[in-house]
Each structure stands twice: as structure tokens, then as C-alpha cells.
Design a protein around this motif. Structure first.
Motif, mmCIF file in Angstrom:
data_model
loop_
_atom_site.group_PDB
_atom_site.id
_atom_site.type_symbol
_atom_site.label_atom_id
_atom_site.label_comp_id
_atom_site.label_asym_id
_atom_site.label_seq_id
_atom_site.Cartn_x
_atom_site.Cartn_y
_atom_site.Cartn_z
ATOM 1 N N MET A 139 0.833 -1.106 -0.101
ATOM 2 C CA MET A 139 0.135 0.084 0.078
ATOM 3 C C MET A 139 0.928 1.242 -0.014
ATOM 4 O O MET A 139 1.989 1.290 0.654
ATOM 5 N N ILE A 140 0.494 2.333 -0.665
ATOM 6 C CA ILE A 140 1.209 3.528 -0.784
ATOM 7 C C ILE A 140 1.102 4.230 0.509
ATOM 8 O O ILE A 140 -0.134 4.692 0.764
ATOM 9 N N LYS A 141 2.292 4.624 1.034
ATOM 10 C CA LYS A 141 1.892 5.401 2.368
ATOM 11 C C LYS A 141 2.217 6.849 2.246
ATOM 12 O O LYS A 141 1.564 7.713 2.938
ATOM 13 N N ASN A 142 2.641 7.180 1.309
ATOM 14 C CA ASN A 142 2.808 8.649 0.997
ATOM 15 C C ASN A 142 1.512 9.355 0.339
ATOM 16 O O ASN A 142 1.078 8.726 -0.908
ATOM 17 N N VAL A 143 1.239 10.270 0.846
ATOM 18 C CA VAL A 143 -0.329 11.062 0.341
ATOM 19 C C VAL A 143 0.031 11.442 -0.955
ATOM 20 O O VAL A 143 -0.743 11.461 -2.103
ATOM 21 N N PHE A 144 1.124 12.129 -1.402
ATOM 22 C CA PHE A 144 1.418 12.715 -2.624
ATOM 23 C C PHE A 144 1.210 11.830 -3.832
ATOM 24 O O PHE A 144 0.824 11.707 -4.756
ATOM 25 N N ALA A 145 1.969 10.617 -3.397
ATOM 26 C CA ALA A 145 2.157 9.405 -4.398
ATOM 27 C C ALA A 145 0.734 8.874 -4.632
ATOM 28 O O ALA A 145 0.431 8.563 -5.690
ATOM 29 N N ARG A 146 0.032 8.685 -3.707
ATOM 30 C CA ARG A 146 -1.502 8.253 -3.682
ATOM 31 C C ARG A 146 -2.224 9.074 -4.468
ATOM 32 O O ARG A 146 -2.992 8.507 -5.558
ATOM 33 N N TYR A 147 -2.315 10.358 -4.340
ATOM 34 C CA TYR A 147 -2.971 11.198 -5.436
ATOM 35 C C TYR A 147 -2.499 11.221 -6.922
ATOM 36 O O TYR A 147 -3.147 11.329 -7.587
ATOM 37 N N LEU A 148 -1.192 11.097 -6.830
ATOM 38 C CA LEU A 148 -0.458 10.797 -8.305
ATOM 39 C C LEU A 148 -1.120 9.951 -8.901
ATOM 40 O O LEU A 148 -1.363 9.552 -10.205
ATOM 41 N N VAL A 149 -1.042 8.634 -8.173
ATOM 42 C CA VAL A 149 -1.768 7.790 -8.893
ATOM 43 C C VAL A 149 -3.197 7.655 -9.104
ATOM 44 O O VAL A 149 -3.616 7.265 -10.118
ATOM 45 N N PHE A 150 -4.015 8.275 -8.346
ATOM 46 C CA PHE A 150 -5.654 8.632 -8.561
ATOM 47 C C PHE A 150 -5.439 9.330 -9.747
ATOM 48 O O PHE A 150 -6.533 9.237 -10.680
ATOM 49 N N LEU A 151 -4.705 10.277 -10.175
ATOM 50 C CA LEU A 151 -4.792 11.264 -11.222
ATOM 51 C C LEU A 151 -4.458 10.682 -12.498
ATOM 52 O O LEU A 151 -5.059 10.790 -13.266
#
Length: 74
Positions: free
Chosen positions: A1-13
Motif C-alpha cells: 500500500m502506498i504510504k505517501n499521500v502525494f504518491a497516492r494522489y498522483l496514482v489517482f490522477l
């Protein structure tokens, strides 16, 4: 699971953009396929029958009181 919030939003985008892009390409493909490219529709019959001998021309001979009078006079 991705722990970094920035990376999570980047994946969602990235995933959301891919879905929207795929839908746009699919709709564009359907719109391009809808254009007619042939000689046209050829659904007309090649043989046409003659009209009935008792048929009279004009709409007024086949509607309303004129039609009833024509049926009574037969």
C-alpha cells in the motif's frame, strides 16, 4: 500500500486520466465509424407494381365523406 499521500494522489490522477482518455478515444472511434462511406442506401424495390384499376388519384378520394361515398357507390 502506498504510504505517501502525494504518491497516492498522483496514482489517482493517473488512473482517472487514463479512464477519461480511454473513454474519449472510444467515443471518437464510434463517431468516426458513423460516417457513411458507401454509395448510399439501396433499399428501394427493383420491381414496382401497377396501381389498382379502381384507385382514384388525390387524397380527397381516400379520406372522409368522399371515401364513404365511393364505398357506397360500388
Amino acid at each position: 500500500m502506498i504510504k505517501n499521500v502525494f504518491a497516492r494522489y498522483l496514482v489517482f490522477l493517473t488512473v482517472g486520466g487514463s479512464l477519461l482518455g480511454g473513454a474519449a478515444v472510444g467515443l471518437a472511434g464510434m463517431a468516426g465509424a458513423a460516417t457513411p462511406s458507401g454509395p448510399g442506401y439501396s433499399y428501394a424495390p427493383s420491381v414496382k407494381a401497377d396501381p389498382a384499376p379502381e384507385a382514384t388519384p388525390g387524397w380527397h378520394n381516400h379520406k372522409g365523406i368522399w371515401h364513404i361515398n365511393a364505398l357506397r357507390n360500388r
